[in-house]
Motif scaffolding. Structure first.
Motif, short mmCIF file in Angstrom:
data_model
loop_
_atom_site.label_atom_id
_atom_site.label_comp_id
_atom_site.label_asym_id
_atom_site.label_seq_id
_atom_site.Cartn_x
_atom_site.Cartn_y
_atom_site.Cartn_z
N ALA A 183 0.83 -1.21 0.00
CA ALA A 183 0.00 0.00 0.00
C ALA A 183 0.86 1.25 0.00
CB ALA A 183 -0.92 -0.02 1.23
N PHE A 218 -7.03 -1.26 -2.37
CA PHE A 218 -6.78 -1.07 -0.94
C PHE A 218 -7.77 -1.91 -0.11
CE2 PHE A 218 -4.60 3.33 -1.26
CZ PHE A 218 -3.41 2.69 -1.57
N LEU A 221 -6.47 -5.39 -0.08
CA LEU A 221 -5.32 -5.49 0.81
C LEU A 221 -5.75 -5.48 2.28
CD1 LEU A 221 -2.80 -3.10 -1.00
CD2 LEU A 221 -2.85 -5.60 -1.04
#
Length: 328
Positions: A183, A218, A221
């Motif tokens: 990230a 994101f 993740l």
């Protein structure tokens, strides 16, 4: 004069033995059969019935001859079986996957239709499996009959450490750290860039992916990090965790391949910079590979295979840990 059953039996045994042992075996068998027949006759059996019963008890003459000659009647015996099985498992885990992956990659780069890609990959994979099983088994069958030493001798040093279940604190920390690093790299690429072109930062990922496509990444993740924490809290992998892990891998592949196929994953300015930095030679190479869609298309195919490969391994690893936890 027709031969007796005993004579025919002894002849069947002796004919497959080495010449130097045939006479001794004939004499030994003649004596043992005669003694057994006499014993049955003394117990009241008819001579003809006694002879048939004794020969039936001795069994197939070919099997008896193999015992005299110390010749195996199996393809691979216990002496080599475990070595054969371990080697075959290792080869089947590695070789077919590598070969099938190479065929799929080559046919994809050559811009073959999807049906041809699947057909060639499956047929070559099956062919490799058949050849591996046949030739490996043949080698060990030859070793069995020649009595050669494979050099594989078990000892206590070969005992493996117990496999980790993949649910420890270190595994959860490692997963979270990897998510944070990835990230952070995405944010760094957007704000600072990994490439400088004429003194200006040049992102590798397409800036147009912000905010929604990157937000979706994101979210994946974050879900990966949450899954690592849940598995650690429960102390083991479960079927549900493996299913969620597989679903996340599929979603990541869908995210990456969708953008890659649409040509929206990589920053167009970065691609232009790569072509310009490569000079005339790179441009000529790109033109020379026009039948395959150019060098950049080949790189895109390689990127797609990397995305699929990493995701597939992550999904498989989750199921491996689930199976290991169930066994434990």
């Amino acid at each position: 004069m027709p031969s007796t059953y005993t004579e025919r039996y002894i002849a069947a045994v002796a004919k497959t033995l080495p010449p130097q042992t045939q006479d001794d075996v004939r004499v030994e068998l003649q004596a043992s059969i005669a003694d057994a027949v006499d014993a049955r006759i003394d117990q009241g059996d008819d001579p003809a019935d006694a002879e048939r019963a004794v020969l039936a008890d001795l069994g197939d003459p070919a099997a008896l001859a193999a015992g005299y000659a110390d010749r195996p009647l199996h393809l691979i015996g216990p002496r080599y079986y475990l070595t054969w099985l371990r080697l075959l498992k290792l080869l089947l885990w590695i070789v077919p996957i590598c070969v099938a992956g190479a065929v799929a990659l080559g046919t994809t780069i050559s811009n073959a239709p999807i049906g041809e890609i699947i057909g060639q990959t499956v047929s070559v994979g099956i062919s490799v499996i058949v050849h591996l099983v046949f030739w490996t088994t043949l080698v060990f069958a030859v070793l069995e009959r020649t009595g050669a030493d494979t050099g594989a001798v078990w000892n206590v040093d070969m005992l493996a450490e117990p496999e980790a279940s993949g649910s420890g604190r270190s595994d959860a920390i490692a997963s979270i750290v990897m998510v944070v690093i990835l990230a952070g790299a995405i944010v760094w690429d957007r704000l600072r860039g990994f490439v400088l072109a004429d003194g200006e930062a040049l992102p590798i990922l397409n800036p147009d992916l912000w905010p929604w496509w990157v937000a979706g990444l994101f979210a994946l993740l974050a879900a990966e990090a949450v899954l690592a924490v849940v598995v650690w809290a429960r102390g083991r992998w479960s079927v549900g965790a493996a299913i969620v892990n597989t679903a996340l891998a599929v979603l990541f592949v869908s995210w990456g391949l969708t953008l890659l196929v649409r040509g929206e994953l990589v920053n167009p300015e970065f691609l232009a910079f790569v072509v310009e930095a490569g000079g005339d030679g790179f441009a000529a190479g790109d033109a020379g590979a026009a039948e395959q869609g150019g060098v950049l298309r080949i790189l895109a195919v390689l990127t797609g295979f990397v995305i699929v490969g990493i995701s597939a391994w992550d999904a498989i690893d989750g199921w491996r840990k689930t199976r290991r936890a169930a066994r434990a």
